[in-house]
Design a protein around this motif. Sequence first.
Motif, PDB file in Angstrom:
ATOM      1  N   PHE B  90       0.851  -1.194   0.000  1.00  0.00           N
ATOM      2  CA  PHE B  90       0.000   0.000   0.000  1.00  0.00           C
ATOM      3  C   PHE B  90       0.882   1.237   0.000  1.00  0.00           C
ATOM      4  CE2 PHE B  90      -2.247   3.453   2.057  1.00  0.00           C
ATOM      5  CZ  PHE B  90      -3.475   3.436   1.434  1.00  0.00           C
ATOM      6  N   ARG B  91       0.743   2.069  -1.013  1.00  0.00           N
ATOM      7  CA  ARG B  91       1.570   3.271  -1.103  1.00  0.00           C
ATOM      8  C   ARG B  91       0.689   4.500  -1.054  1.00  0.00           C
ATOM      9  NH1 ARG B  91       5.173   0.659  -5.974  1.00  0.00           N
ATOM     10  NH2 ARG B  91       5.255  -1.376  -4.955  1.00  0.00           N
ATOM     11  N   CYS B  92       0.797   5.192   0.041  1.00  0.00           N
ATOM     12  CA  CYS B  92      -0.040   6.370   0.259  1.00  0.00           C
ATOM     13  C   CYS B  92       0.412   7.493  -0.664  1.00  0.00           C
ATOM     14  CB  CYS B  92       0.066   6.811   1.713  1.00  0.00           C
ATOM     15  SG  CYS B  92      -0.913   8.268   2.094  1.00  0.00           S
ATOM     16  N   ALA B  93      -0.491   7.949  -1.516  1.00  0.00           N
ATOM     17  CA  ALA B  93      -0.162   9.048  -2.431  1.00  0.00           C
ATOM     18  C   ALA B  93      -0.482  10.387  -1.789  1.00  0.00           C
ATOM     19  CB  ALA B  93      -0.920   8.877  -3.740  1.00  0.00           C
ATOM     20  N   ASP B  94      -0.936  10.331  -0.541  1.00  0.00           N
ATOM     21  CA  ASP B  94      -1.247  11.555   0.195  1.00  0.00           C
ATOM     22  C   ASP B  94      -2.281  12.397  -0.537  1.00  0.00           C
ATOM     23  OD1 ASP B  94      -0.524  12.131   2.710  1.00  0.00           O
ATOM     24  OD2 ASP B  94       0.937  13.675   2.202  1.00  0.00           O
ATOM     25  N   ILE B  95      -3.317  11.731  -1.012  1.00  0.00           N
ATOM     26  CA  ILE B  95      -4.333  12.474  -1.762  1.00  0.00           C
ATOM     27  C   ILE B  95      -5.139  13.378  -0.855  1.00  0.00           C
ATOM     28  CG2 ILE B  95      -4.534  10.644  -3.466  1.00  0.00           C
ATOM     29  CD1 ILE B  95      -7.141   9.818  -2.188  1.00  0.00           C
ATOM     30  N   ARG B  96      -4.981  13.245   0.462  1.00  0.00           N
ATOM     31  CA  ARG B  96      -5.734  14.109   1.378  1.00  0.00           C
ATOM     32  C   ARG B  96      -5.359  15.573   1.170  1.00  0.00           C
ATOM     33  NH1 ARG B  96      -2.571  13.623   7.238  1.00  0.00           N
ATOM     34  NH2 ARG B  96      -0.475  13.593   6.352  1.00  0.00           N
ATOM     35  N   ARG B  97      -4.138  15.824   0.716  1.00  0.00           N
ATOM     36  CA  ARG B  97      -3.723  17.213   0.548  1.00  0.00           C
ATOM     37  C   ARG B  97      -3.773  17.658  -0.909  1.00  0.00           C
ATOM     38  NH1 ARG B  97       2.247  17.706   2.648  1.00  0.00           N
ATOM     39  NH2 ARG B  97       1.438  16.342   4.287  1.00  0.00           N
ATOM     40  N   ARG B  98      -4.332  16.824  -1.753  1.00  0.00           N
ATOM     41  CA  ARG B  98      -4.539  17.260  -3.135  1.00  0.00           C
ATOM     42  C   ARG B  98      -5.917  17.906  -3.209  1.00  0.00           C
ATOM     43  NH1 ARG B  98      -2.165  12.389  -6.044  1.00  0.00           N
ATOM     44  NH2 ARG B  98      -4.114  12.261  -7.187  1.00  0.00           N
ATOM     45  N   GLY B  99      -6.105  18.777  -4.176  1.00  0.00           N
ATOM     46  CA  GLY B  99      -7.388  19.443  -4.333  1.00  0.00           C
ATOM     47  C   GLY B  99      -7.602  20.497  -3.262  1.00  0.00           C
ATOM     48  N   PRO B 100      -8.849  20.694  -2.826  1.00  0.00           N
ATOM     49  CA  PRO B 100      -9.160  21.769  -1.883  1.00  0.00           C
ATOM     50  C   PRO B 100      -8.408  21.641  -0.562  1.00  0.00           C
ATOM     51  CG  PRO B 100     -11.144  20.824  -2.828  1.00  0.00           C
ATOM     52  CD  PRO B 100     -10.034  19.935  -3.227  1.00  0.00           C
ATOM     53  N   GLY B 101      -8.088  20.407  -0.191  1.00  0.00           N
ATOM     54  CA  GLY B 101      -7.381  20.221   1.067  1.00  0.00           C
ATOM     55  C   GLY B 101      -6.029  20.909   1.102  1.00  0.00           C
ATOM     56  N   ALA B 102      -5.512  21.266  -0.064  1.00  0.00           N
ATOM     57  CA  ALA B 102      -4.191  21.891  -0.117  1.00  0.00           C
ATOM     58  C   ALA B 102      -4.176  23.246   0.579  1.00  0.00           C
ATOM     59  CB  ALA B 102      -3.741  22.042  -1.568  1.00  0.00           C
ATOM     60  N   THR B 103      -5.337  23.854   0.710  1.00  0.00           N
ATOM     61  CA  THR B 103      -5.379  25.175   1.320  1.00  0.00           C
ATOM     62  C   THR B 103      -5.325  25.124   2.841  1.00  0.00           C
ATOM     63  OG1 THR B 103      -7.776  25.176   1.458  1.00  0.00           O
ATOM     64  CG2 THR B 103      -6.804  25.925  -0.599  1.00  0.00           C
ATOM     65  N   ALA B 104      -5.492  23.915   3.381  1.00  0.00           N
ATOM     66  CA  ALA B 104      -5.475  23.785   4.842  1.00  0.00           C
ATOM     67  C   ALA B 104      -4.072  24.066   5.372  1.00  0.00           C
ATOM     68  CB  ALA B 104      -5.927  22.379   5.236  1.00  0.00           C
ATOM     69  N   PRO B 105      -3.961  24.503   6.615  1.00  0.00           N
ATOM     70  CA  PRO B 105      -2.635  24.777   7.181  1.00  0.00           C
ATOM     71  C   PRO B 105      -1.777  23.521   7.225  1.00  0.00           C
ATOM     72  CG  PRO B 105      -4.338  24.750   8.895  1.00  0.00           C
ATOM     73  CD  PRO B 105      -5.048  24.729   7.589  1.00  0.00           C
ATOM     74  N   ALA B 106      -0.500  23.681   6.937  1.00  0.00           N
ATOM     75  CA  ALA B 106       0.415  22.538   6.864  1.00  0.00           C
ATOM     76  C   ALA B 106       0.498  21.822   8.211  1.00  0.00           C
ATOM     77  CB  ALA B 106       1.804  23.008   6.433  1.00  0.00           C
ATOM     78  N   ARG B 107       0.212  22.518   9.274  1.00  0.00           N
ATOM     79  CA  ARG B 107       0.274  21.929  10.610  1.00  0.00           C
ATOM     80  C   ARG B 107      -0.637  20.701  10.722  1.00  0.00           C
ATOM     81  NH1 ARG B 107      -3.444  23.733  13.726  1.00  0.00           N
ATOM     82  NH2 ARG B 107      -3.431  25.710  12.595  1.00  0.00           N
ATOM     83  N   GLU B 108      -1.778  20.732   9.989  1.00  0.00           N
ATOM     84  CA  GLU B 108      -2.708  19.601  10.061  1.00  0.00           C
ATOM     85  C   GLU B 108      -2.103  18.329   9.460  1.00  0.00           C
ATOM     86  OE1 GLU B 108      -6.572  20.040   8.663  1.00  0.00           O
ATOM     87  OE2 GLU B 108      -7.138  21.600  10.093  1.00  0.00           O
ATOM     88  N   TYR B 109      -1.088  18.496   8.615  1.00  0.00           N
ATOM     89  CA  TYR B 109      -0.519  17.332   7.946  1.00  0.00           C
ATOM     90  C   TYR B 109       0.785  16.890   8.581  1.00  0.00           C
ATOM     91  CZ  TYR B 109      -3.957  18.558   4.435  1.00  0.00           C
ATOM     92  OH  TYR B 109      -5.131  18.831   3.782  1.00  0.00           O
ATOM     93  N   ALA B 110       1.067  17.407   9.764  1.00  0.00           N
ATOM     94  CA  ALA B 110       2.303  17.017  10.444  1.00  0.00           C
ATOM     95  C   ALA B 110       2.273  15.525  10.762  1.00  0.00           C
ATOM     96  CB  ALA B 110       2.476  17.834  11.724  1.00  0.00           C
ATOM     97  N   GLU B 111       1.124  15.054  11.260  1.00  0.00           N
ATOM     98  CA  GLU B 111       0.993  13.636  11.574  1.00  0.00           C
ATOM     99  C   GLU B 111       0.738  12.855  10.296  1.00  0.00           C
ATOM    100  OE1 GLU B 111       1.364  12.103  14.468  1.00  0.00           O
ATOM    101  OE2 GLU B 111       1.988  14.014  15.356  1.00  0.00           O
ATOM    102  N   PRO B 112       1.216  11.614  10.234  1.00  0.00           N
ATOM    103  CA  PRO B 112       0.977  10.812   9.023  1.00  0.00           C
ATOM    104  C   PRO B 112      -0.496  10.540   8.822  1.00  0.00           C
ATOM    105  CG  PRO B 112       1.919   9.463  10.761  1.00  0.00           C
ATOM    106  CD  PRO B 112       1.984  10.874  11.235  1.00  0.00           C
ATOM    107  N   CYS B 113      -0.865  10.297   7.582  1.00  0.00           N
ATOM    108  CA  CYS B 113      -2.246  10.001   7.207  1.00  0.00           C
ATOM    109  C   CYS B 113      -2.763   8.814   8.010  1.00  0.00           C
ATOM    110  CB  CYS B 113      -2.294   9.698   5.720  1.00  0.00           C
ATOM    111  SG  CYS B 113      -3.898   9.189   5.102  1.00  0.00           S
TER     112      CYS B 113
END
Lengths: 160, 160
Positions: B90-113
């Motif tokens: 399983f290779r996480c492509a980190d799609i959570r931060r693609r699209g509209p999610g990209a505008t969220a503060p980077a702090r939210e993505y500090a922890e792994p998916c």
Amino acid sequence: MRMSEGVEWALHSLLTLAWLGDDQPVPTARFASGHDLPKAYLNKQLQALVRAGLLTSTPGARGGYVLARPPEKITLMDVVTAIEGSERAFRCADIRRRGPGATAPAREYAEPCAIDSAMRRAELAWRRELAAQTIADIRAAADAHAPNAAERVRRWHGRD
Amino acid sequence: MRMSEGVEWALHSLLTLAWLGDDQPVPTARFASGHDLPKAYLNKQLQALVRAGLLTSTPGARGGYVLARPPEKITLMDVVTAIEGSERAFRCADIRRRGPGATAPAREYAEPCAIDSAMRRAELAWRRELAAQTIADIRAAADAHAPNAAERVRRWHGRD
DNA sequence: GGTACCGTACTCGGATAAGCAATGTCCGAGTTCGTTGGG
DNA sequence: CCCAACGAACTCGGACATTGCTTATCCGAGTACGGTACC
């Protein structure tokens, strides 16, 4: 050995539905633009979830997908099986009895291949872990790390 | 998700070498005819085992492959990694931060998916089981079920 | 004003191509061993 | 009879086709909603 990326897409879609929490259908186009994914192909994956009984689809305008049962009842095993199929990753072709080994008495092959058994044991451990985790667990973990994510997703999907 | 059949071939070849027990090289052609496998392609898999340090190869006539270390020191994890590579299924492509999610503060993505973490946990369980079993264990299990197999293999390979 | 009808926009669903990794094949470099000719 | 040189056979190792599955795309059947004409 590579797992289809459709699994990741399906899990994110299910997580989104868990966050929304209501019974308002979400169309493929919204999931796709939400994560910048190819719409038609994502739809194919969601169809697999419908066939597996994890999602309910409503056709026509204002249609879309809804969770078929609460997130606590959807395990990662369910999702992986729906997308990847139920076949094992390691498939014993029983090559031990091909070639010269074929002349051996059939009695020796009564027990399953030792290699197959060993690989099966490992794969069962994998499946057990997958079955032990649900979409609700994923949501809880995500909320713990980023409490704002749920709210932002709800907003973006037009809720509230 | 489908594991390469080269893994099965490699395991059977290693098991054969464990049964033989001596330091006399076994060429690819013998392994191949022993299980009715395509010679050149099997050789490709065995080369991967050499690169991984599980086998030692000697070129030229009377050449072939020999175990690089005793069967107790070769785990199924070693073999799977040698053939399939060390990348996760399983290779996480980190799609959570693609699209509209990209505008969220980077702090939210500090922890792994959270999805990635869950899949990683399952895959670790799989790897743990693979690392816990060795070629020697496989041999012991096979001998327990079919005591004659070892002798037959030794005979067929010209030993004794 | 209310209602029935119609057209449009939107959705899922399955049938149909394109890309890429796994599978399969082929030939070259190097080593061993038997053979053969000479001493 | 003994030894050295040579050639043939065999091996691994990597470069080159082919097949099958994953990925991607397109179009049709069906549904809901808004507008419009009629009562």
